[in-house]
Structures are given as structure tokens and as C-alpha cells.
Enzyme design. Structure first.
Site, PDB file in Angstrom:
ATOM      1  N   GLY D 145       0.595  -1.154   0.017  1.00 54.08           N
ATOM      2  CA  GLY D 145      -0.071   0.107  -0.065  1.00 54.08           C
ATOM      3  C   GLY D 145       0.952   1.294  -0.075  1.00 54.08           C
ATOM      4  O   GLY D 145       2.021   1.328   0.431  1.00 54.08           O
ATOM      5  N   CYS D 146       0.394   2.469  -0.401  1.00 51.91           N
ATOM      6  CA  CYS D 146       1.013   3.657  -0.637  1.00 51.91           C
ATOM      7  C   CYS D 146       1.390   3.944   0.872  1.00 51.91           C
ATOM      8  O   CYS D 146       2.725   4.377   1.035  1.00 51.91           O
ATOM      9  CB  CYS D 146       0.297   4.572  -1.302  1.00 51.91           C
ATOM     10  SG  CYS D 146      -1.565   4.844  -0.673  1.00 51.91           S
ATOM     11  N   TYR D 147       0.543   4.063   1.831  1.00 50.51           N
ATOM     12  CA  TYR D 147       1.120   4.634   3.070  1.00 50.51           C
ATOM     13  C   TYR D 147       1.995   3.705   3.788  1.00 50.51           C
ATOM     14  O   TYR D 147       2.990   4.181   4.386  1.00 50.51           O
ATOM     15  CB  TYR D 147      -0.175   4.658   4.108  1.00 50.51           C
ATOM     16  CG  TYR D 147      -1.380   5.697   3.904  1.00 50.51           C
ATOM     17  CD1 TYR D 147      -0.662   7.103   3.939  1.00 50.51           C
ATOM     18  CD2 TYR D 147      -2.740   5.501   3.613  1.00 50.51           C
ATOM     19  CE1 TYR D 147      -1.661   8.192   3.693  1.00 50.51           C
ATOM     20  CE2 TYR D 147      -3.602   6.660   3.406  1.00 50.51           C
ATOM     21  CZ  TYR D 147      -2.962   7.981   3.572  1.00 50.51           C
ATOM     22  OH  TYR D 147      -3.925   9.019   3.327  1.00 50.51           O
TER      23      TYR D 147
END
Lengths: 334, 334, 334, 334
Positions: D145-147
Site C-alpha cells: 500500500g502507499c501509506y
């Protein structure tokens, strides 16, 4: 004096609420939208601890019981059937939709069949600089569109000096709030941010509105070539009117003369911007010439002068108040 | 082939660096600005771990030792004296300033006395769609201004169909990077954010550039009434050209015919926007008519097609490469 | 009652003017900046046709002749010498600078030697929720910093429940107007647009202000680790306070209890945003826990609650008026 | 080598297309979305004159005929059934959804019942700095995921020095493209412009992903208190990790040691910003301490390093190419 706001969910409905909360004479006695049954603070969280009123499901008879004047911030077509009921019940109406703005024939050509042919002929176009006397005596005001407001205030003073056989071009730029609160591709942040584009070039419904009013107010027939744009800002409107003069003139003087008695038109020495009028009812105008080429440049807040605050100015005039009573002239804008 | 970038500090200098880093044939052998003595990564932190080169204080003899071609991203006036030196040392020049764009008389009227009268007459205006053959044989390219690039690509195909006695109006909108990296009131975030305004209406230096090129390329004398605006975005440019046709035409067909062989002009079926061209060398064009009223609508990236990538296209052509070699066609823009 | 605004050129000076124009009791009798000799409409074009006053070069004796209270929107250090003069002339002062906010020792450690040691000990910290009684009797109010206002209103109700031996972290985000109207790299549109970054992490002057006030108001010594950020918006401030609870609590209840009598703190059920408080004096607060982990989330308008409107609230209280007299609660923000 | 892109309509699908068009080894042989039957230029007008390919309705057997590797940019749940088919047909998969990122139990707790229990246990978490060897031999990569990408790259080097009994807080800020291309209230321009707010505080699905990976990679159990925010920008992600050190350390040295061999992590001397990484696969990191308080600050492009370019890096490694082959390191961002 008690007033009603019908259509409280959208941007212009909220702006009406904000203006009327602080208005010294008008008192909001009724707020409605299409669903009702909600506190206005749930509908608009910014109103928490400011206004505590139930939003009703719009009903004309209920309005007539508690208000002498109603602001209609409804979609086109919905508005005329509600306005008709209210007028028959003796309630004055300021209609923010397009339903009473045009002559019947123009309306039906560009919108749809009209359902209130009785009242459309008595409606007054609520551009106070040109119709103040008619507004005073009216029971039904058709509040002008945002683009026509900014375009007409720029163009009308020059009509007598313009070669109306030459093309008139309007390049107009609007903040996205003009496109409304509903979810649309065009106002998705990913599409509009860092972007700008025109839409409906030469084919926007405000084009016949401008042409008609130029004809009715100034007796001039001309082709208005109108190209609106969306700007990546929330509010504000900037208009460039381009036309050809019959002969060279002192354009600024023409403008100053036209608006010397106006409370809400300011003539500027430099090109106008969005910020100076955002949050207010002002229309700022600047003009420049290049020989016979004419550039008139106007700025308004599309939601206020282009909708809600102009509506309250019209209501002020209808009710015998000072036209600037309770009307925003400064704002805490970014 | 070794190339130099002179004027690496500004926006267009950085864009040149980015394009040339990935260029398959050109190799950056020299980067200079007015101070020198700094690694390019300190000047442009985004280049960390990408390019590791010392920035020199610009010196023409040093350039001649290590490069056959130089891109000058210098201010007007500074550029011509540096270009003159380079040309005398046998270095080809692509000049991004205005110094060689205009005929001598036009230049001196709108800018300042010219200091390189010898070379200005041999310079070629680097608009590849109209000067490709001349660019091939040239040693000095005057890279067009951003507004003229977008305006001329829109206007030129229609000149033969336009009534040039009628006024031509251009309403142009630019991202703020066109105003440069230096600190100015106009590009302070607090002034530009949520704002939009015109500047120098009918009085911008790109107006005579457009008029001159229309005359030189199409033999037509006409008055261009040019009004530029600043948009609250960083990059991109949108141009509205408004003109009057001699008679009604199939405008899209004219456009398609004009650019049928072009690698970098795309004809669009809908109004153009900033996003589709941002980060690329494309110029997108859309056209619409309303009887004899004509609206031509073009979009470019002001820093790329309006400056740095067009400069590299010109260098490609000068050096016998494919014109699209190493030129960005897609971008990771917002 | 006549009031003066000293320091009318900056953002907070303009906001003071806007609030006071519409204030029912206070009357602006004097406006000054460092140069004077200019109409306020030239300084702030948005005031055209709204306020027509000459801006003076600031002079304390002139102020004392025409005003009983002065708002100082001056830079740190400049403010204390002017305040001193005014106080000696019997003029009440609301100082928006940092000069009277801290205890002498803290001030001199983080700013500079203090030049008005007499009055600094009598100044009252103008956070009305915690110092209302002291404000009533004061002649000198030190208006809190924007970050401390939002941080303290969030943090103070929880100090008794927090493990103050554990680290407290504040991640604060401010619109760029907090960085002022002057031209700076950091607020150049090209640098801030589509960007976001922290600055002075763990090293901002508002960090000791927060620590000192927590100690003075709640008697608690704790380390506040403060990291401010710049957001690509003009106004607004959003604060995340992260702390560790001694034991699990009903955090919302604590908040509601703390501010049950407050006119200007609103407890929210959802995370707060910039828009709901922009243009107003409200501070919105939301709280969430994850076991013993605590997240308190507050939002204010950095120029209003973080500066100018809080200053007028303080003046209202000093002068025996209702604290919300003339204070903006709704705004025509985008 | 032929590759397929499944899920071409969204933001990450488009970014995959852009990267792969310019990739020296991978060749796009198949593009699909849920409807098919459209040219990719109609789906993404920016690709006009750049890529001319029909978009198919996704079909695993068709993919297996023409591609050895597939990138899946599909919604959670849809992805696992399609991946399963592809894997059984011998096609390598880089999955950008969450479907293979977590251990089975964690996945089912936070998402839904898993439909491909066979392959989930063999998937490799595609964070190249920590799993390069495993990626080399894998047939199924779960792209992070990006986060979690930005958070883990910041946090992991410090886990050994952190007091994991103390709370760890992450205040993360993302551009709106992370919320996807679909129309939502939260990404309506009128709601996000000039705004900023957190969402799902302490309750976002990326929180267990971060906790799990810290445990698996570093063997440390800790509570991650994660609060994501939406920024009014299109792309970019900025993360603040706040933690408590066991004792004071030279934090920058720890960081430099951790990433001394990394192609795509850059250690910065100043707080990181969105602009320096936008349009690239870089993760920039800055660190600051205040005694035992630790602030780690990372920046990535949420659509590239947080999704599509990291996916291509993973594919590079899986296929024995240089990890930075065809990966963007500079961008024409505003």
C-alpha cells in the site's frame, strides 16, 4: 419581516442562509429542501452553534403562513411550479433559477415548455443597475444568471459605441461552484485541479439571455459569441468582453458615467481579479482599448453577485429597504 | 553529441536538464549559470542521485571546448551577447530568450537596442511546423515565446479564411511558471491562489511577435489584440483565439489538413484542457464556429512546448535527428 | 468607543480592519503603518467603496488623542517599544506580536532582550477560554500565537489524563498566510502549490509558548514535540495532538465538559477540517482514542481565531462587551 | 518480454501504461478493464498519438496467450480471483491490490474471506529494500500500500532503537489521487479545495499492514497509531512518524547506513516535500530528534512509489533486470 428559503441544500441556498442570518430586517422563518426532516446544522455543518432550525420539506401553503417573501434556489423547471403556487398565495418571490429570466419564446427554445405563462410576463429581471424602478413594484423577480450579470454589467454601457455588426466575443471564466454541489466528472478534484478548459463554447444557455437583455435594455440586436471556462478555484468569475468600437472613445469615462450612482459597481484602474470581489456583492470593472478594439473586464463572486446576494438586494428593493442593507461588502476569503 | 545548457537556474533551464538527461543522442557536457561553483543537485534538489555535475560560471570559450551546441536559457539582452560569442566560436545556438525572435526594427521598438545585428538576420524562428527546412540549415534558432507558440499554431491555419480587417482577439491564460522563479508580488501564493486576472492587456511583448509572424508566414497584415491572464496553476497554457470568418467554413477540416503531417499537434473533438498537454511537447487544438464567428482553442505546456522541449525539437532538427527523439509525450503530472 | 489599528499593511492588520468595520461598538479612529501617507483603499484595494481613511505613520501620541484602545499588528520587537509608549499614555493595548506572550526568561531565550520589562509582567495571555477573568481587568493583552491557540485548546482539557512522562507530539498544518505577506521562497506559488512540507521541526518558537502555558495553566511540566507544516492553501490551520493516556477514558466527554460554556469552541463527531472554521472565530475539536493512544484534532482560521478575531474578542472582554460582539461566525469562504 | 495490464481505467492503471510505454524491455501486449471494447485513447485522452491499442474485457486465458507477466490494478477482492487464474496458467503476477499483502488471518479480519488461500502463502511483499531476494524468486508479488510504503521505509531502520512499549504515532498526508478516480463527496473539488482533514483516524486498513510488516521484518511487536489525511493536491504523500527512542542516537547516521545501497531512497538534510519525489519512484527521508523524541519524515509519489512504479521495480527484479530499468527518476511536475 419574515422570509423563506426554498432549496437550502445547494451552494446558493447556503449563501442565502448566511446573508439572511446577519440581515437587520429580514428574518428567516422557514427553510426547506426536497427531503426535509433534518436540522440545518446537519445539512451544513458550518452552521453549528450559529443557526438552529429544522429544514422542512417544501410546501407552499406552509410558506404562505409564515413568510411574506420567498427565495427560490431550486433547479430550473421545479422552480416555476413552486413559484406559481406561492404567487397565488400572495407571497413575493425572488427566483434564482432561469424560469422567469427570459421572454417566453426564448425560454421555450432553450429550456423546456413553460408551466407558468401567467406570471412569466410580469416578472422583472433583477439586475438592479438597469431595472431598479421595476423591481420596486414587482412581486416576482427573476434573478439573473451569473455569467449574464458579469457580462451585461460590462457590456451594456458600451452598446451605443460598439459596431454591432462586428462580432462580440465573451471569454468567461468561472469558479467551480457554478457547476453545483452534485458529483460530476468535471468537478472531481482530480480533473479540475491544475486544469482549466472551456465548455459548451458558443452553445451555453446564458448566451441567449445576454443577447435578449442587450436587445431589451438597449434596443440593440447583436450576436454574442460566448465561451465559458472552468477555473480551478471554488468561487469567483472573471469576464472578458471583446468588441469593436465604431470610433475611438474615452472608455473609462463612459464606464464612470454609467455607474456613477451605483452602490455595487466599482470602476478599477487595473485589470480586475477574483479576490477583490470574492465574498461580496461588488462587480468590479476595468476597460482598455487598442484603437477600435475594446476589452471590458469584469469580476464578480458567482455565488453572491451572481446569485444569492443579488437576490437579497432585489428583495431589499422590493421591500422598500436600502438596497445595501445586510449585503456583504468585505469577506474573510483566502 | 555534446551540448551545453547556459542559464540552468530558472524553470526552463531545469526543464532542459530533465529532457537532456534522458535524451538518447545529446549528452550534457556543460551546465552554467551566473554564479557557478555549485553542484547541480544543490541548485535543483530534485536531481539528487540523478545527475552529478558541477555548475560553471558561464564562459563561452569553455563551452566551445566541450560542446557543439548550446541552449541559452538567459534573460533577454544577456542572451544576445553570449550567443554572439558562441556563434563566432562555431557553436550552434538555440536561444530561448526573445533576442533573435523578431525583425531588428520590431525588436528595438519593443525591447532595447540590439547588440548582435550580424546574427539576428540569420536567425530562424523555431516553430517547426512552419520553419522545418530553415531550421535544418540554421546555426541559430530563436525559440518562440510561449504565448506566440500556442497562438500561432491555432491561428495560422485560418488566416486565409479570416476577415483580417475585423479585429482578432486572443484571450490567453498561463500557469504562473511563465512569470519565472524570481520572487514577485504577482506570484506570491497569497495573491495568486484562488485568483485569476489579466495583465498588460493589449500591451504585451508577445503581441508584436504574433503580428510579425502572421505577416511573415502568411503575408497577412492584421491587428492582434492580445490579453494574457495568470491562472492559479503552476504549468500549462490555454489560448482562445477569436476571429471573424469571411464566410462559413468546415473549420475542423482546415485544421486537420494543416497539421496532417505534424508529430506534435493533435486535433481534438472537444475543448482542450491544460492536463492533456502538461508535461509534453504536444499542442492540442480544438475549433468551433458560430456562423462567421470563429473560436480556436489551443493548449500547450508553457515550459515545454512553450520553451524547453520545443528547443530540443529544434536542436534535433538542426542536428539531423528525428524531431521527436527524446521529446516527452506523456507525463506524470497531477 | 474609538480604537486604533497599528500595523495595517499585513494580513492580520487587514483582518482587523474588516472585523472592526462591521463592529457595533468599536469605531476605527486611527489606522497606521510604517510609512503612512496613503489611503487605506490603495493599501488594500478590496476596501474600495467600503472604507475611506488615511493611513498614518504610526505615532503613539496621536493614537492617545483619538483612541482608548489600540490593536498592534506589528513585528516582534517593534511591538514592545510602541506598546510601552501607548500604555504610559493610558491607551489599552491588544498586542498581536509575541512580545508579551511569554515569561521574561522564556522570551529572552527564544527571541531577544526585552525592552519593556515593566509591562511584560502585567500582561495577560489572551486565550479567553482560560483567562477570561484576568482579561476583564487587564490593560495589556498578549494575543496568543496561532499554533498555540489551536494546540492549547486541544491539549489542555486532557492534561490531567495524560502520562506527561511520555512524549507529546504535535503535527500542525497551516495555510500560507501564517508566513506573512512578504515575498519569500517558501511562499512563492511555484514552490508551495501542489506541495506540502514541515519546517523547523522540534525548533519552532511556538513550542516553548505551548510548554509554558501548559505549565502555567495546568501546573504540568511536559515535553511538547512540535512539528509545523505549510499547506498549499491560503488560510486555515489543522492540528494533530498525539499523547499517551494514563488509562483509557471517555475522551469526548472530557472535551464536552471542558467547553460546555464556551461560545467559540465546537466539539465535533467527525475529524475536523479547515473549511468549517475558515472565516470565523470558531475552534472545532474532535478526539479519538486507540486504547491509551490519544489523538486530538483541532481546526481554526489562523488569521482570525489565530490572530485578529481573537484579538477583538479580547478587546470585547476588556471593555465589558459581550465576547462575541461583532465576531465572525460564518463566512463566504470557498 | 510481453506484459499485460489488467485494470487500465483507474489512476494506477494509467500510470502503469505510461511507465511501460517507455520501458526498454517490457512490451505492453494486453490492456484490459471491466468493459473492454474501447481504444485506450478514448479511455485516456492524454494517450492520443502515443499509444494505439484496443482495451479488452479482462480474460485470464487471453492474457496467458500473449503475456508472461501481468500487473493487476484491480479492486480488492476482484483481484484475488483473477490472480488465481493467471497463476494457474503460469503467468507471473504483480498485484497492486491488498489481496496478497497480509497474512491470511490479518487479511480476513480487516477485509473479507480470502478466495485464494493457496497462493496467499507464497506471495512476497514487494518492498524491494527489504525483500529483494524473495522477489527474485517469486511468481506473485503483493505490491505494498502507499501509506505502508512511506511509513515502513521511514520507520524500519529505527525499530531497534525505539521504545516499542511507548506509542508510535503516524500522521500521514496524501494527495487525493489515493482516493481514486470514482466520484465521491470527499474528492469533489468544492469539498477538498482549500481544505484538509484526517479520515478513519486509528481505523485505516493500512494500520494493520504496517504493524504486521514491522513484526515480520524486524520481529518487533508495537502499536502503530495511524492517522491519514487528505491534502488538496492531486499526487504526493508526506508521512510523519513520531516515536520515543530508548536513548539518544545519531539518527541520520542510522538512516544512511540502512539505505546506503538503495537506488531509490534518498536521505535529505532538510524536511522533505511532495515536489521532490512527485513523478518518480524515489522515497525521500529526513530525520530529527529532540532528546528521545524522534520525528521521521518521508515523501513518496503515492501513485508511483506507492503503486505503479514500485510494481514495475518488482517486475524488473522478478525478471532479472536492473531494478531501475525504465523507472522514472525525474518528472515534469508543476
Amino acid at each position: 419581516m419574515n422570509v423563506a428559503i426554498i432549496g437550502a441544500s445547494g451552494y446558493t441556498g447556503l449563501e442565502l442562509i448566511k446573508i439572511l442570518i446577519n440581515h437587520p430586517t429580514f428574518n428567516i422563518s422557514y427553510i426547506a429542501n426536497s427531503t426535509g426532516n433534518e436540522n440545518v446544522q446537519e445539512l451544513h455543518p458550518c452552521l453549528k452553534d450559529v443557526l438552529d432550525v429544522e429544514v422542512s420539506k417544501a410546501d407552499a401553503k406552509d410558506v404562505a403562513k409564515v413568510a411574506q417573501l420567498a427565495f427560490l434556489a431550486l433547479p430550473h423547471k421545479t422552480s416555476m411550479s413552486f413559484a406559481k403556487e406561492l404567487l397565488e398565495l400572495g407571497v413575493k418571490v425572488v427566483d434564482l433559477s432561469a424560469d422567469y429570466r427570459l421572454e417566453l419564446e426564448t425560454y421555450e427554445k432553450h429550456y423546456c415548455p413553460h408551466e407558468d405563462k401567467e406570471h412569466i410576463q410580469d416578472s422583472v429581471y433583477g439586475l438592479p443597475e438597469y431595472y431598479k424602478n421595476e423591481i420596486k413594484d414587482s412581486k416576482l423577480i427573476a434573478n439573473p444568471g451569473c455569467y449574464p450579470t458579469a457580462s451585461l454589467l460590462a457590456l451594456l454601457p458600451f452598446i451605443d459605441y460598439i459596431d454591432t455588426d462586428a462580432q462580440i466575443f465573451i471569454d468567461a471564466k468561472s469558479g467551480m461552484s457554478g457547476a453545483g454541489k452534485g458529483l460530476k466528472e468535471v468537478t472531481h478534484f482530480g480533473n479540475l485541479n491544475e486544469n482549466c478548459h472551456s465548455y459548451s463554447p458558443f452553445n451555453h444557455r446564458h448566451m441567449p439571455e445576454i443577447e435578449e437583455k442587450v436587445r431589451l435594455i438597449k434596443g440593440a440586436k447583436c450576436q454574442i459569441n460566448f465561451v465559458p471556462h472552468l477555473l480551478p478555484v471554488t468561487r469567483g468569475m472573471l469576464v472578458s468582453v471583446f468588441a469593436t468600437l465604431k470610433e475611438e472613445i474615452d472608455a473609462k469615462k463612459v464606464l464612470e458615467e454609467a455607474y456613477k450612482d451605483s452602490s455595487f459597481v466599482r470602476i478599477r484602474n487595473n485589470p480586475v481579479d477574483l479576490k477583490s470581489t470574492a465574498g461580496t456583492n461588488f462587480c468590479d470593472i476595468f476597460v482598455e482599448t487598442n484603437g477600435k478594439a475594446l476589452f471590458i473586464n469584469s469580476s464578480i463572486d458567482n455565488l453572491l453577485r451572481g446569485a444569492s446576494s443579488q437576490a437579497v438586494v432585489n428583495a431589499n428593493i422590493m421591500c422598500g429597504l436600502e438596497e445595501d442593507e445586510g449585503i456583504p461588502k468585505i469577506a474573510y476569503v483566502p
